[in-house]
Write an enzyme that holds these catalytic residues in place. Sequence first.
Site, PDB file in Angstrom:
ATOM      1  N   PHE B 159      10.539   1.409   0.816  1.00 44.59           N
ATOM      2  CA  PHE B 159      10.417   2.839   0.528  1.00 44.59           C
ATOM      3  C   PHE B 159      10.729   3.082  -0.955  1.00 44.59           C
ATOM      4  O   PHE B 159      11.798   2.754  -1.435  1.00 44.59           O
ATOM      5  CB  PHE B 159      11.401   3.618   1.409  1.00 44.59           C
ATOM      6  CG  PHE B 159      11.182   5.112   1.393  1.00 44.59           C
ATOM      7  CD1 PHE B 159      10.359   5.722   2.331  1.00 44.59           C
ATOM      8  CD2 PHE B 159      11.797   5.916   0.434  1.00 44.59           C
ATOM      9  CE1 PHE B 159      10.158   7.101   2.328  1.00 44.59           C
ATOM     10  CE2 PHE B 159      11.601   7.293   0.419  1.00 44.59           C
ATOM     11  CZ  PHE B 159      10.783   7.888   1.361  1.00 44.59           C
ATOM     12  N   GLY B 162       8.307   7.729  -1.910  1.00 44.37           N
ATOM     13  CA  GLY B 162       7.935   8.495  -0.722  1.00 44.37           C
ATOM     14  C   GLY B 162       6.749   9.424  -0.953  1.00 44.37           C
ATOM     15  O   GLY B 162       6.562  10.400  -0.244  1.00 44.37           O
ATOM     16  N   SER B 164       3.492   8.611  -0.870  1.00 40.82           N
ATOM     17  CA  SER B 164       2.226   8.128  -0.296  1.00 40.82           C
ATOM     18  C   SER B 164       1.397   9.271   0.290  1.00 40.82           C
ATOM     19  O   SER B 164       1.926  10.148   0.963  1.00 40.82           O
ATOM     20  CB  SER B 164       2.510   7.114   0.814  1.00 40.82           C
ATOM     21  OG  SER B 164       1.391   6.972   1.653  1.00 40.82           O
ATOM     22  N   LEU B 229       3.909  10.761 -11.176  1.00 41.46           N
ATOM     23  CA  LEU B 229       4.782  10.126 -12.168  1.00 41.46           C
ATOM     24  C   LEU B 229       6.267  10.430 -12.023  1.00 41.46           C
ATOM     25  O   LEU B 229       7.126   9.548 -12.146  1.00 41.46           O
ATOM     26  CB  LEU B 229       4.319  10.564 -13.569  1.00 41.46           C
ATOM     27  CG  LEU B 229       5.202  10.129 -14.749  1.00 41.46           C
ATOM     28  CD1 LEU B 229       5.046   8.635 -14.983  1.00 41.46           C
ATOM     29  CD2 LEU B 229       4.814  10.883 -16.021  1.00 41.46           C
ATOM     30  N   GLY B 293       3.141  -2.586   1.313  1.00 42.16           N
ATOM     31  CA  GLY B 293       4.344  -2.842   2.101  1.00 42.16           C
ATOM     32  C   GLY B 293       4.201  -3.883   3.187  1.00 42.16           C
ATOM     33  O   GLY B 293       5.152  -4.201   3.887  1.00 42.16           O
ATOM     34  N   ASN B 294       2.995  -4.449   3.313  1.00 42.50           N
ATOM     35  CA  ASN B 294       2.750  -5.436   4.375  1.00 42.50           C
ATOM     36  C   ASN B 294       3.443  -6.772   4.143  1.00 42.50           C
ATOM     37  O   ASN B 294       3.638  -7.523   5.083  1.00 42.50           O
ATOM     38  CB  ASN B 294       1.243  -5.736   4.476  1.00 42.50           C
ATOM     39  CG  ASN B 294       0.470  -4.662   5.214  1.00 42.50           C
ATOM     40  OD1 ASN B 294       1.051  -3.864   5.935  1.00 42.50           O
ATOM     41  ND2 ASN B 294      -0.842  -4.639   5.028  1.00 42.50           N
ATOM     42  N   ILE B 298       9.100  -5.629  -3.201  1.00 43.26           N
ATOM     43  CA  ILE B 298       8.904  -5.837  -4.632  1.00 43.26           C
ATOM     44  C   ILE B 298      10.227  -5.496  -5.316  1.00 43.26           C
ATOM     45  O   ILE B 298      10.732  -4.374  -5.184  1.00 43.26           O
ATOM     46  CB  ILE B 298       7.770  -4.954  -5.170  1.00 43.26           C
ATOM     47  CG1 ILE B 298       6.461  -5.311  -4.470  1.00 43.26           C
ATOM     48  CG2 ILE B 298       7.632  -5.119  -6.681  1.00 43.26           C
ATOM     49  CD1 ILE B 298       5.335  -4.324  -4.720  1.00 43.26           C
ATOM     50  N   TYR B 501     -12.239  12.899  -7.652  1.00 43.35           N
ATOM     51  CA  TYR B 501     -11.046  13.393  -6.975  1.00 43.35           C
ATOM     52  C   TYR B 501     -11.411  14.736  -6.348  1.00 43.35           C
ATOM     53  O   TYR B 501     -11.703  15.688  -7.052  1.00 43.35           O
ATOM     54  CB  TYR B 501      -9.940  13.545  -8.023  1.00 43.35           C
ATOM     55  CG  TYR B 501      -8.564  13.710  -7.456  1.00 43.35           C
ATOM     56  CD1 TYR B 501      -7.759  12.602  -7.214  1.00 43.35           C
ATOM     57  CD2 TYR B 501      -8.044  14.969  -7.190  1.00 43.35           C
ATOM     58  CE1 TYR B 501      -6.471  12.750  -6.711  1.00 43.35           C
ATOM     59  CE2 TYR B 501      -6.767  15.124  -6.678  1.00 43.35           C
ATOM     60  CZ  TYR B 501      -5.987  14.001  -6.436  1.00 43.35           C
ATOM     61  OH  TYR B 501      -4.721  14.145  -5.940  1.00 43.35           O
TER      62      TYR B 501
END
Lengths: 587, 587
Positions: B159, B162, B164, B229, B293-294, B298, B501
């Site tokens: 995490f 947060g 995502s 950011l 995250g699989n 990191i 976008y």
Amino acid sequence: MTNKSDRSSNNALWGHKWGYADTSLKINEDRSVIMTGDRYALSGYKMPYLIPYIEELLDIKIELKDVLEEVKQAYITPPNCNADFTQAIADLFPAHQYSFEDSERLLHSHGQTTFEEVHKVLYSQLERLVDMVFYCESTADAQKLIELAIKYDVCLVPFGGGTSVSCALKLPLTETRAIVSVDMKRMNRLEWIDRENLRACFQAGITGKQLEAELRQHGFVCGHEPDSLELSTLGGWIATNASGMKKNRYGNIEQIVENITLLTPTGVIEQIAPTPRASMGMQLQNLLFGNEGNLGLIIQAVIKIHPLPQVTKYGSLIFPNFDLGVKFLYEVAHSGFIPASIRLVDNNQFRFGQALKPKSSSILAYLDKLKKFYVLKLRGFDPQQMVAATIVMEGAAEEVAYQQTNIYALAKKFQGLATGATNGQRGYMLTYAIAYLRDFLSSYYITGETFETSVPWSEIQQVCNAVAQQLQELHRQYNLPGKPYLSYRISQSYHTGVCIYFMFAVYIKGVEHPEVICGQIEHSLRQTIIANGGSISHHHGVGKIRQDFMKDTLSPASIELLRQIKKASDPQNIFGVRNNILAESDI
Amino acid sequence: MTNKSDRSSNNALWGHKWGYADTSLKINEDRSVIMTGDRYALSGYKMPYLIPYIEELLDIKIELKDVLEEVKQAYITPPNCNADFTQAIADLFPAHQYSFEDSERLLHSHGQTTFEEVHKVLYSQLERLVDMVFYCESTADAQKLIELAIKYDVCLVPFGGGTSVSCALKLPLTETRAIVSVDMKRMNRLEWIDRENLRACFQAGITGKQLEAELRQHGFVCGHEPDSLELSTLGGWIATNASGMKKNRYGNIEQIVENITLLTPTGVIEQIAPTPRASMGMQLQNLLFGNEGNLGLIIQAVIKIHPLPQVTKYGSLIFPNFDLGVKFLYEVAHSGFIPASIRLVDNNQFRFGQALKPKSSSILAYLDKLKKFYVLKLRGFDPQQMVAATIVMEGAAEEVAYQQTNIYALAKKFQGLATGATNGQRGYMLTYAIAYLRDFLSSYYITGETFETSVPWSEIQQVCNAVAQQLQELHRQYNLPGKPYLSYRISQSYHTGVCIYFMFAVYIKGVEHPEVICGQIEHSLRQTIIANGGSISHHHGVGKIRQDFMKDTLSPASIELLRQIKKASDPQNIFGVRNNILAESDI
């Protein structure tokens, strides 16, 4: 030893030595040297200064009549045929798609690594040859071949231009299965071109020369220019993670390719469609660069293309010493006016370039003397210290003008002196001739190697000095005749460092097992490079000569995971060439 | 619902909604809107045009008193504790390093995907929560935690910020093991900085804002500027394969990072040393971008840094229509004067930007009218068609001047009209406010989503039209009130295509299960994008909301090999968040 090939389409009579059969170097009676043919800037004129320069540098005397004899008829072990597989191939494919001929087998059993390969082919013998050569003509061929290889347990080795200088094509001695070299060069078609989105799809066996010729007809260029451009293939570039001279403008291979189609024993690896930059989970495509034949057959790739540049301009500069040249390069690399290519050659390489010039005619000689006087006397350049930078600028007219103005203005800050476009262009032309020179010199007992690394800016001088010192030390230890030769150039600049391209040469007359000693020198110099902050390789790749250094490059778990990836993709080790992370005994 | 966090160091009172607690939007009695606080360009002034604009666009009437009630106290399932694991954690770590509190668990059980996550947290409830939150403070902590997770069979979910928007933090319903959220944000240290080689090593939990502040103290900048950011982290950027606004100058995340240290259940994945570009066999490092995250945790990364730019200049242009704007962008993208950032917003987004402006004072209003007269009458711009480009130029003074001159000269060719630096700067400032606007509107029954794609140049108009048409169609099918809203911008340009976008909004008052319908709309629009030549995602990633489209993105063997890589690296599926290639039921 015959130069034999079916590659009439690329006009290359390609043999065990580098390059084209029409091109080689010879010594004349007057001890001048001439390059045959008319392919290169060096071709067709007398070079009176080369032999004296080499003799001086290596502290030797070259005897014209005393040449190292090439093997007349190499002893070639009979092919280790897998009868069922051979029958299946014969049932499915016409005779012109496969060969058991000795000459073809030999041609496909080595790359161009001097010590390990070329030396063995020309002056000794290879331990292991492929047993059959298969000429792949379509994706369906490749698929069928892989199926048969799985069924009959045969080892496949992808073969592109054969220009590897990392022993990536050296065959594992422990391989007991039949080995088939899969020659991809008949797969050299442009599949499609997309003018608006600036990309094209090519079959992977196309050589750089063919690819650029094809694109040029449509008004485009790819711009990937490795030194092996004429012979190496798109698939080979991907497999070795190749770098091109003009990468500042066009990118290195991993920035050029947008989709790779790789056939593996467990299926087709590819994106459904090429896309501009995307976020799609872990990007397997990025892993394929540098696979060095371990994973499968690269069948085709989508690459970025560019409209032909409006302007290409060469330039050159000299600097009083290497250190000032590096400082100049550093500022250019972090500026807004980075040219397509910029290189810095050390003093030895600069003088070597001079030694390849023709004898000047009287008026030119006079001007040359004037120039020299200006540079050496008025500007205080030391001929034993000065270095040169060569530059290629490419793009729209105003872009090139902007680069040129800024580059030359900046050079002054580092005592740089502009020496003209001709010298710049000449510098780049020499690149293509280096491998011929290497082969020429080896027949006079002078053997050498090129090797390269990437290194942070701060470690450039440290790495160069350490390599020079270690070479001296090894030369002494092995009690070799004469003096060793070392030169280097910075051939690429990046944000955090550069690529240094080294060349070394030693005289091996009277030396027993020179190929072993030279191999040990290369290995020791790589160790020195890594100990002083350099990487395992910038673009030649790992192959087999640098396998020992993978442990200095990646964490143990990284190496293990790569091996697991190989295992998952090719559980039977069909693609058993065993480069980089895979040792002889693996899988 | 409390905004609670221990992130005092980054000064963010961070909650379930986006961003900082001091910032939100409110409607005044006079129906003008105000943004609280003073963080953003939008903060602290009355926006009288926003509500009327929204009402007109969506064809609705906003009732000030009628707001969607947030859940007061969400029903929170008790944690599914693994007693032995919990005991082992308690034995090894102090109490401030882990938490079972409901508020912390809830905070760590979702990202910022409107329909799936934010809507559920605020107005309904989440199906599955993490059972414990662990605050990682060192590499040793992380190593120990992974060991314990293996030993006691616990699921770990990394995490970062947060933020995502792909449901990457959504927890698998089928996960029966205890799930621990591993909060990395206490690992936010600069480990070292290398001024000469222009790189720095940071712990992975550092937010973009902290990272840039730290570098600025040393006179450097990283330049990676995703819209998140302020909140997102270095580790999160790598995990999602993030893109930054100024990628033309600084690169996207995969071009910025030179070495990643990833802890997996089977060991540490990293290069022994960061190197400039190298050829070292298959480069595992390149595979880590987008792992979502699989694979593991990191821990740190080495990134490229740059001296602070001499000059930053904004600019803006208007064009008569989107098509001319795209043509202009195409030429800029293939020129020698590409600015750090260049964006093109469609007419809806352009007008939305206008609607966020304050009421002009009389003299300014007069000038505004004059400007409008010039643009609309004299130059013949249609207010329902015109679009705007915003530009950031950064670098040395002469570089910026060169870009500016050439960009404005080129714009004329496409009937572009310069509209000044202020409008340009304002355009970029709005970026950071969009998520607040989204949260604000959702309380008035207006729900929407941002979604993005990469697409070849030739398919831009096709994709945009198809998405607009499909949204109309879905709005009709679901019988939603009012009209749907769609706007888009081209936020990044590449050689072969762009990032588009999109934002869409619909009014959901009186609609049953709006979160289901909106999820279906998002899914259907993604299908439309892919069917018309767009990619699965440009930088948001796949997470869980786009898993269905992996089969449209990669060949079956590619997906299978990625799954095998996961299995080899994490055979027990400790990192069981199951994004992109991994379905609920996998491993």
